[in-house]
Design a protein around this motif. Structure first.
Motif, PDB file in Angstrom:
ATOM      1  N   LYS A   6       0.958  -0.984   0.183  1.00 57.47           N
ATOM      2  CA  LYS A   6       0.147   0.033   0.054  1.00 57.47           C
ATOM      3  C   LYS A   6       0.782   1.520  -0.305  1.00 57.47           C
ATOM      4  O   LYS A   6       0.381   2.471  -0.280  1.00 57.47           O
ATOM      5  N   THR A   7       2.128   0.943   0.977  1.00 59.18           N
ATOM      6  CA  THR A   7       2.915   2.349   0.481  1.00 59.18           C
ATOM      7  C   THR A   7       4.378   1.970   0.200  1.00 59.18           C
ATOM      8  O   THR A   7       4.436   0.283   0.335  1.00 59.18           O
ATOM      9  N   LEU A   8       5.007   3.121  -0.471  1.00 62.55           N
ATOM     10  CA  LEU A   8       6.488   2.546  -0.958  1.00 62.55           C
ATOM     11  C   LEU A   8       6.672   3.680  -0.351  1.00 62.55           C
ATOM     12  O   LEU A   8       6.944   4.773   0.274  1.00 62.55           O
ATOM     13  N   THR A   9       8.233   3.238  -0.231  1.00 62.50           N
ATOM     14  CA  THR A   9       9.448   3.705   0.615  1.00 62.50           C
ATOM     15  C   THR A   9      10.604   3.704  -0.011  1.00 62.50           C
ATOM     16  O   THR A   9      10.968   3.052   0.063  1.00 62.50           O
ATOM     17  N   LEU A  11      14.263   6.169  -0.254  1.00 61.57           N
ATOM     18  CA  LEU A  11      14.945   7.628  -0.037  1.00 61.57           C
ATOM     19  C   LEU A  11      14.420   8.172   1.237  1.00 61.57           C
ATOM     20  O   LEU A  11      14.643   9.155   1.344  1.00 61.57           O
ATOM     21  N   ASN A  12      13.786   7.221   1.896  1.00 60.22           N
ATOM     22  CA  ASN A  12      13.133   7.531   3.390  1.00 60.22           C
ATOM     23  C   ASN A  12      11.991   8.526   3.100  1.00 60.22           C
ATOM     24  O   ASN A  12      11.706   9.545   3.477  1.00 60.22           O
ATOM     25  N   GLU A  13      11.854   8.456   1.838  1.00 60.91           N
ATOM     26  CA  GLU A  13      10.748   9.139   1.854  1.00 60.91           C
ATOM     27  C   GLU A  13       9.088   8.440   1.470  1.00 60.91           C
ATOM     28  O   GLU A  13       9.040   7.560   0.730  1.00 60.91           O
ATOM     29  N   THR A  14       8.407   8.446   1.552  1.00 64.38           N
ATOM     30  CA  THR A  14       6.424   6.943   2.000  1.00 64.38           C
ATOM     31  C   THR A  14       6.084   8.359   0.880  1.00 64.38           C
ATOM     32  O   THR A  14       5.368   8.603   0.754  1.00 64.38           O
ATOM     33  N   ILE A  15       5.770   6.905  -0.398  1.00 63.13           N
ATOM     34  CA  ILE A  15       4.766   7.171  -1.088  1.00 63.13           C
ATOM     35  C   ILE A  15       3.849   6.862  -1.853  1.00 63.13           C
ATOM     36  O   ILE A  15       3.697   5.684  -1.542  1.00 63.13           O
ATOM     37  N   ALA A  16       2.465   7.211  -0.938  1.00 61.54           N
ATOM     38  CA  ALA A  16       1.844   6.346  -1.004  1.00 61.54           C
ATOM     39  C   ALA A  16       0.677   5.534  -2.826  1.00 61.54           C
ATOM     40  O   ALA A  16       0.757   6.904  -3.669  1.00 61.54           O
ATOM     41  N   PRO A  17      -0.062   4.870  -2.466  1.00 59.63           N
ATOM     42  CA  PRO A  17      -0.858   4.744  -3.869  1.00 59.63           C
ATOM     43  C   PRO A  17      -1.664   5.716  -4.559  1.00 59.63           C
ATOM     44  O   PRO A  17      -2.426   6.904  -3.987  1.00 59.63           O
ATOM     45  N   GLY A  18      -1.946   6.724  -5.605  1.00 63.02           N
ATOM     46  CA  GLY A  18      -2.015   7.305  -6.070  1.00 63.02           C
ATOM     47  C   GLY A  18      -1.149   9.358  -5.814  1.00 63.02           C
ATOM     48  O   GLY A  18      -2.063  10.083  -6.409  1.00 63.02           O
ATOM     49  N   GLU A  19      -0.771   8.648  -5.283  1.00 62.68           N
ATOM     50  CA  GLU A  19       0.330  10.086  -5.376  1.00 62.68           C
ATOM     51  C   GLU A  19       1.582  10.025  -6.235  1.00 62.68           C
ATOM     52  O   GLU A  19       1.878   9.385  -6.514  1.00 62.68           O
ATOM     53  N   SER A  20       1.705  11.053  -6.385  1.00 59.62           N
ATOM     54  CA  SER A  20       3.046  11.677  -7.328  1.00 59.62           C
ATOM     55  C   SER A  20       4.020  12.488  -5.925  1.00 59.62           C
ATOM     56  O   SER A  20       3.794  13.418  -5.259  1.00 59.62           O
ATOM     57  N   LYS A  21       5.644  12.396  -6.483  1.00 64.23           N
ATOM     58  CA  LYS A  21       6.084  12.216  -4.982  1.00 64.23           C
ATOM     59  C   LYS A  21       8.131  12.491  -6.271  1.00 64.23           C
ATOM     60  O   LYS A  21       7.865  11.908  -7.206  1.00 64.23           O
ATOM     61  N   GLU A  22       8.741  13.449  -6.135  1.00 62.81           N
ATOM     62  CA  GLU A  22       9.996  13.657  -6.533  1.00 62.81           C
ATOM     63  C   GLU A  22      10.830  13.534  -5.426  1.00 62.81           C
ATOM     64  O   GLU A  22      10.446  14.762  -4.282  1.00 62.81           O
ATOM     65  N   VAL A  23      11.738  12.724  -5.461  1.00 61.38           N
ATOM     66  CA  VAL A  23      12.868  12.476  -4.681  1.00 61.38           C
ATOM     67  C   VAL A  23      14.019  12.447  -4.695  1.00 61.38           C
ATOM     68  O   VAL A  23      14.182  12.485  -5.779  1.00 61.38           O
ATOM     69  N   VAL A  38      19.882  14.518  -7.658  1.00 62.37           N
ATOM     70  CA  VAL A  38      19.319  14.281  -9.088  1.00 62.37           C
ATOM     71  C   VAL A  38      18.148  13.490  -8.157  1.00 62.37           C
ATOM     72  O   VAL A  38      17.546  12.653  -8.056  1.00 62.37           O
ATOM     73  N   PRO A  39      17.139  13.854  -9.631  1.00 62.14           N
ATOM     74  CA  PRO A  39      14.782  14.045  -8.763  1.00 62.14           C
ATOM     75  C   PRO A  39      15.109  12.438  -9.360  1.00 62.14           C
ATOM     76  O   PRO A  39      15.761  12.036 -10.522  1.00 62.14           O
ATOM     77  N   ILE A  40      14.402  12.187  -8.620  1.00 67.87           N
ATOM     78  CA  ILE A  40      13.948  10.841  -8.652  1.00 67.87           C
ATOM     79  C   ILE A  40      12.067  10.513  -8.756  1.00 67.87           C
ATOM     80  O   ILE A  40      11.401  11.407  -8.575  1.00 67.87           O
ATOM     81  N   ILE A  41      11.797  11.026  -9.956  1.00 71.40           N
ATOM     82  CA  ILE A  41       9.947  10.959 -10.635  1.00 71.40           C
ATOM     83  C   ILE A  41       9.397   9.711  -9.998  1.00 71.40           C
ATOM     84  O   ILE A  41       9.331   9.250 -10.886  1.00 71.40           O
ATOM     85  N   ILE A  42       8.524  10.318  -9.096  1.00 76.53           N
ATOM     86  CA  ILE A  42       7.546   8.828  -9.171  1.00 76.53           C
ATOM     87  C   ILE A  42       6.067   8.929  -9.080  1.00 76.53           C
ATOM     88  O   ILE A  42       5.180  10.052  -8.044  1.00 76.53           O
ATOM     89  N   GLU A  43       5.470   8.320  -9.827  1.00 75.54           N
ATOM     90  CA  GLU A  43       4.006   8.076 -10.122  1.00 75.54           C
ATOM     91  C   GLU A  43       3.650   7.088  -9.694  1.00 75.54           C
ATOM     92  O   GLU A  43       3.862   5.794 -10.220  1.00 75.54           O
ATOM     93  N   ARG A  44       2.505   7.538  -8.465  1.00 76.84           N
ATOM     94  CA  ARG A  44       1.598   5.794  -7.882  1.00 76.84           C
ATOM     95  C   ARG A  44       0.360   6.012  -8.747  1.00 76.84           C
ATOM     96  O   ARG A  44      -0.677   6.892  -8.185  1.00 76.84           O
ATOM     97  N   SER A  45      -0.088   4.649  -9.410  1.00 73.17           N
ATOM     98  CA  SER A  45      -2.033   4.122  -8.970  1.00 73.17           C
ATOM     99  C   SER A  45      -2.268   4.023  -8.395  1.00 73.17           C
ATOM    100  O   SER A  45      -1.798   3.320  -7.151  1.00 73.17           O
ATOM    101  N   LYS A  46      -4.001   4.239  -7.948  1.00 74.25           N
ATOM    102  CA  LYS A  46      -4.443   3.522  -6.564  1.00 74.25           C
ATOM    103  C   LYS A  46      -4.566   2.153  -6.964  1.00 74.25           C
ATOM    104  O   LYS A  46      -4.855   1.343  -5.991  1.00 74.25           O
ATOM    105  N   ARG A  47      -4.089   1.812  -8.296  1.00 68.28           N
ATOM    106  CA  ARG A  47      -4.231   0.368  -8.244  1.00 68.28           C
ATOM    107  C   ARG A  47      -3.205  -0.113  -8.439  1.00 68.28           C
ATOM    108  O   ARG A  47      -2.551  -0.196  -9.293  1.00 68.28           O
ATOM    109  N   VAL A  48      -3.068  -1.641  -7.577  1.00 70.56           N
ATOM    110  CA  VAL A  48      -2.020  -2.868  -7.700  1.00 70.56           C
ATOM    111  C   VAL A  48      -1.482  -2.698  -8.976  1.00 70.56           C
ATOM    112  O   VAL A  48      -2.403  -3.363  -9.838  1.00 70.56           O
TER     113      VAL A  48
END
Length: 325
Positions: A6-9, A11-23, A38-48
């Protein structure tokens, strides 16, 4: 394949389903103490679903690979229908700043994997990528270009005998699939040992952006994402105009003389044994050597440098195809 939690961690950053984050993938500052992000762009769907990693810029001068991942982000292709897409457009940010292949320590990052937390700068970056990012992903697409003025036809490189990689390579739909061994201490070999399927894309040349190569990479990425059920409904995956040519073996045609070089054979073209590929001349009008094809095959790399030395690679030509595809 292990579907995400359900959550993805990362580099110590937690990204929830459906969330976008730059780490921020930080390793070391510049020698001026200026931070290097060095940006890492993470995009998550709410669907597994699966987690796919797009990487480029392992070599800092391979700009066309960076452009492919940039377009994947800019167009929103990285917003998945299911699962997670992680993009690292520039791994070797130090080389990219100076448009050089290597790290400031003179090392080739793609010969430093899996790296060490106490090694050289390049080794530390490799180690952080392998320990902090790779454990979370299911598939990797790594984008490269040719070097030293040599222009690569768009191609996927895989090892022979891997059924899943062969299927993904066909789905990607680049003009060529080249069977090549995993090099020791390379990113590809490390992912292979960790059971992370990796498609290595090669296309174009260093310090150069080519629209045909870029389109091949972006379209291939969309096809693979569609196959995995991840392509957003806003996008369509095109059907390749031609079937992939699988190349079992190939060889380099090298310069027999130093001089001024002009290629006449075109990238992607099929030539017959004895066909004229190009010619080498000297500045004084005394030399005019015709470079001819030593065998029939496809031209998958052309040296675009106007000056060559004896022994330089001029053309990469297929010698044996795999017709059982």
């Amino acid at each position: 394949m292990t579907l995400e939690k359900k959550t993805l961690t990362i580099l110590n950053e937690t990204i929830a389903p459906g969330e976008s984050k730059e780490v921020n993938f930080d390793v070391a500052n510049l020698h001026t103490s200026t931070p290097v992000n060095v940006p890492i762009i993470i995009e998550r769907s709410k669907r597994v679903g699966p987690t796919v990693l797009f990487t480029a810029g392992i070599h800092g001068d391979e700009v066309n690979g960076i452009e492919i991942v940039r377009q994947i982000i800019a167009k929103g292709i990285n917003k998945p229908k299911i699962g997670t897409i992680i993009c690292i457009p520039v791994i070797n940010i130090f080389g990219f700043l100076n448009l050089t292949r290597e790290f400031p320590d003179g090392r080739d990052l793609n010969r430093m994997f899996p790296g060490s937390p106490k090694g050289s700068l390049a080794s530390r970056v490799a180690h952080k990528l392998v320990t902090e990012i790779i454990p979370h992903v299911d598939y990797v697409m790594d984008f490269h270009t040719g070097g030293s003025g040599r222009f690569n036809a768009p191609q996927i490189r895989i090892i022979e005998g891997e059924i899943e990689l062969k299927q993904l390579a066909k789905i990607f739909g680049a003009p060529f699939v080249l069977y090549s061994k995993n090099l020791n201490k390379s990113f590809r070999n490390t992912c292979f040992k960790l059971n992370k399927p990796l498609l290595l894309f090669e296309g174009g040349k260093s310090v150069h952006i080519d629209d045909v190569v870029t389109n091949s990479g972006v379209n291939g990425a969309k096809r693979v994402l569609k196959h995995l059920g991840m392509l957003n409904v806003a996008f369509k995956a095109s059907i390749p105009k031609k079937d992939c040519v699988f190349i079992k073996d190939s060889k380099w045609v090298r310069a027999k003389f130093s001089g001024m070089f002009k290629a006449s054979a075109k990238i992607n073209s099929k030539v017959a044994k004895g066909d004229l590929l190009g010619n080498i001349t000297d500045p004084y009008g005394k030399l005019n050597f015709f470079v001819k094809a030593p065998n029939s095959g496809y031209i998958i790399n052309v040296n675009e440098s106007p000056i060559v030395y004896q022994g330089d690679a001029l053309f990469h030509i297929s010698t044996k195809l795999n017709d059982k595809n």
